[in-house]
Design a protein around this motif. Structure first.
Motif, PDB file in Angstrom:
ATOM      1  N   VAL A 118       0.767  -1.178  -0.355  1.00  0.00           N
ATOM      2  CA  VAL A 118       0.013   0.123   0.406  1.00  0.00           C
ATOM      3  C   VAL A 118       0.920   1.266   0.183  1.00  0.00           C
ATOM      4  CG1 VAL A 118      -2.438   0.768   0.878  1.00  0.00           C
ATOM      5  CG2 VAL A 118      -2.082  -1.368   1.432  1.00  0.00           C
ATOM      6  N   VAL A 119       1.143   1.820  -1.320  1.00  0.00           N
ATOM      7  CA  VAL A 119       1.741   3.417  -0.847  1.00  0.00           C
ATOM      8  C   VAL A 119       0.438   4.554  -0.804  1.00  0.00           C
ATOM      9  CG1 VAL A 119       3.076   4.503  -2.815  1.00  0.00           C
ATOM     10  CG2 VAL A 119       2.794   1.976  -2.858  1.00  0.00           C
ATOM     11  N   ARG A 120       1.223   5.169   0.473  1.00  0.00           N
ATOM     12  CA  ARG A 120       0.463   5.810   1.099  1.00  0.00           C
ATOM     13  C   ARG A 120       1.045   7.891   0.645  1.00  0.00           C
ATOM     14  NH1 ARG A 120       0.056   4.310   7.197  1.00  0.00           N
ATOM     15  NH2 ARG A 120       2.373   4.010   7.091  1.00  0.00           N
ATOM     16  N   ASP A 121       1.917   7.312   0.252  1.00  0.00           N
ATOM     17  CA  ASP A 121       2.799   9.301   0.015  1.00  0.00           C
ATOM     18  C   ASP A 121       4.283   8.567  -0.703  1.00  0.00           C
ATOM     19  OD1 ASP A 121       4.941   7.688   1.876  1.00  0.00           O
ATOM     20  OD2 ASP A 121       3.954   9.464   3.224  1.00  0.00           O
ATOM     21  N   GLN A 122       5.002   9.095  -1.461  1.00  0.00           N
ATOM     22  CA  GLN A 122       6.308   9.542  -2.122  1.00  0.00           C
ATOM     23  C   GLN A 122       7.578   8.703  -1.817  1.00  0.00           C
ATOM     24  OE1 GLN A 122       7.286  13.379  -3.151  1.00  0.00           O
ATOM     25  NE2 GLN A 122       5.624  13.164  -5.324  1.00  0.00           N
ATOM     26  N   LEU A 123       6.993   8.419   0.122  1.00  0.00           N
ATOM     27  CA  LEU A 123       8.526   7.405   0.895  1.00  0.00           C
ATOM     28  C   LEU A 123       8.285   6.259   0.711  1.00  0.00           C
ATOM     29  CD1 LEU A 123       8.302  10.367   4.010  1.00  0.00           C
ATOM     30  CD2 LEU A 123      10.220   9.839   1.682  1.00  0.00           C
ATOM     31  N   GLU A 124       8.958   5.827   0.832  1.00  0.00           N
ATOM     32  CA  GLU A 124       9.033   4.578   0.721  1.00  0.00           C
ATOM     33  C   GLU A 124       8.882   3.652   2.089  1.00  0.00           C
ATOM     34  OE1 GLU A 124      11.152   0.093  -1.450  1.00  0.00           O
ATOM     35  OE2 GLU A 124      12.254   1.834  -1.949  1.00  0.00           O
ATOM     36  N   HIS A 180      -5.631   4.948  -0.948  1.00  0.00           N
ATOM     37  CA  HIS A 180      -4.171   4.507  -1.364  1.00  0.00           C
ATOM     38  C   HIS A 180      -4.192   3.893  -2.304  1.00  0.00           C
ATOM     39  CE1 HIS A 180      -3.399   6.462   1.982  1.00  0.00           C
ATOM     40  NE2 HIS A 180      -4.024   6.141   2.757  1.00  0.00           N
ATOM     41  N   HIS A 181      -2.879   3.628  -3.451  1.00  0.00           N
ATOM     42  CA  HIS A 181      -2.725   2.742  -4.472  1.00  0.00           C
ATOM     43  C   HIS A 181      -2.311   1.554  -3.817  1.00  0.00           C
ATOM     44  CE1 HIS A 181      -1.172   1.948  -8.539  1.00  0.00           C
ATOM     45  NE2 HIS A 181       0.153   1.734  -7.553  1.00  0.00           N
ATOM     46  N   TYR A 182      -3.032   0.351  -4.715  1.00  0.00           N
ATOM     47  CA  TYR A 182      -2.375  -0.744  -3.690  1.00  0.00           C
ATOM     48  C   TYR A 182      -2.165  -2.025  -4.778  1.00  0.00           C
ATOM     49  CZ  TYR A 182      -5.762  -0.287   0.112  1.00  0.00           C
ATOM     50  OH  TYR A 182      -6.045   0.416   1.588  1.00  0.00           O
ATOM     51  N   GLU A 183      -0.888  -2.657  -4.955  1.00  0.00           N
ATOM     52  CA  GLU A 183       0.180  -3.522  -5.319  1.00  0.00           C
ATOM     53  C   GLU A 183       0.868  -4.938  -5.478  1.00  0.00           C
ATOM     54  OE1 GLU A 183       4.293  -0.234  -5.710  1.00  0.00           O
ATOM     55  OE2 GLU A 183       2.513   0.082  -7.682  1.00  0.00           O
ATOM     56  N   LEU A 184       1.202  -5.484  -6.287  1.00  0.00           N
ATOM     57  CA  LEU A 184       1.723  -6.670  -5.194  1.00  0.00           C
ATOM     58  C   LEU A 184       2.901  -6.522  -4.739  1.00  0.00           C
ATOM     59  CD1 LEU A 184       0.457  -9.039  -8.290  1.00  0.00           C
ATOM     60  CD2 LEU A 184      -0.123  -9.258  -5.890  1.00  0.00           C
ATOM     61  N   ASP A 223       5.428   4.355  -8.269  1.00  0.00           N
ATOM     62  CA  ASP A 223       5.012   5.679  -7.778  1.00  0.00           C
ATOM     63  C   ASP A 223       3.874   6.731  -8.116  1.00  0.00           C
ATOM     64  OD1 ASP A 223       5.385   8.355  -6.416  1.00  0.00           O
ATOM     65  OD2 ASP A 223       7.111   9.130  -7.073  1.00  0.00           O
ATOM     66  N   PRO A 224       2.745   6.543  -7.407  1.00  0.00           N
ATOM     67  CA  PRO A 224       1.931   6.866  -8.401  1.00  0.00           C
ATOM     68  C   PRO A 224       1.405   8.558  -8.091  1.00  0.00           C
ATOM     69  CG  PRO A 224       1.142   6.085  -6.288  1.00  0.00           C
ATOM     70  CD  PRO A 224       2.317   5.778  -6.298  1.00  0.00           C
ATOM     71  N   PHE A 225       2.168   9.288  -7.204  1.00  0.00           N
ATOM     72  CA  PHE A 225       2.084  10.957  -7.300  1.00  0.00           C
ATOM     73  C   PHE A 225       2.701  11.481  -8.711  1.00  0.00           C
ATOM     74  CE2 PHE A 225       2.044   8.517  -2.715  1.00  0.00           C
ATOM     75  CZ  PHE A 225       1.106   8.976  -2.509  1.00  0.00           C
TER      76      PHE A 225
END
Length: 70
Positions: free
Chosen positions: A19-25, A57-61, A68-70
């Protein structure tokens, strides 16, 4: 927002998702989809804790390279 079909596919496969919540990994959440409703998704992390996250949020495997969805 992620669809019910995608969430159900992740849950049935037992796939680890990121789950990518922001730009920080380091702020990403990695775990297995447990349940969801209209607004939130429940993810079980490796330490067996449950986290409730927004469906926005962005969900991916997790096995794929981080996008980076931003």
């Amino acid at each position: 927002m992620i669809s019910d079909e995608h969430l159900d596919a992740f849950r049935q496969d037992g796939a680890m998702v990121r789950v990518v919540r922001d730009q920080l990994e380091e702020n990403d959440v990695v775990g297995i989809v447990v349940a969801w409703d209209a607004d939130q998704v429940m993810i079980r992390k490796a330490n067996r804790r449950i986290v409730k996250l927004s469906r926005a949020h962005h969900y991916e495997l997790a096995s794929e390279e981080r996008s980076d969805p931003f």
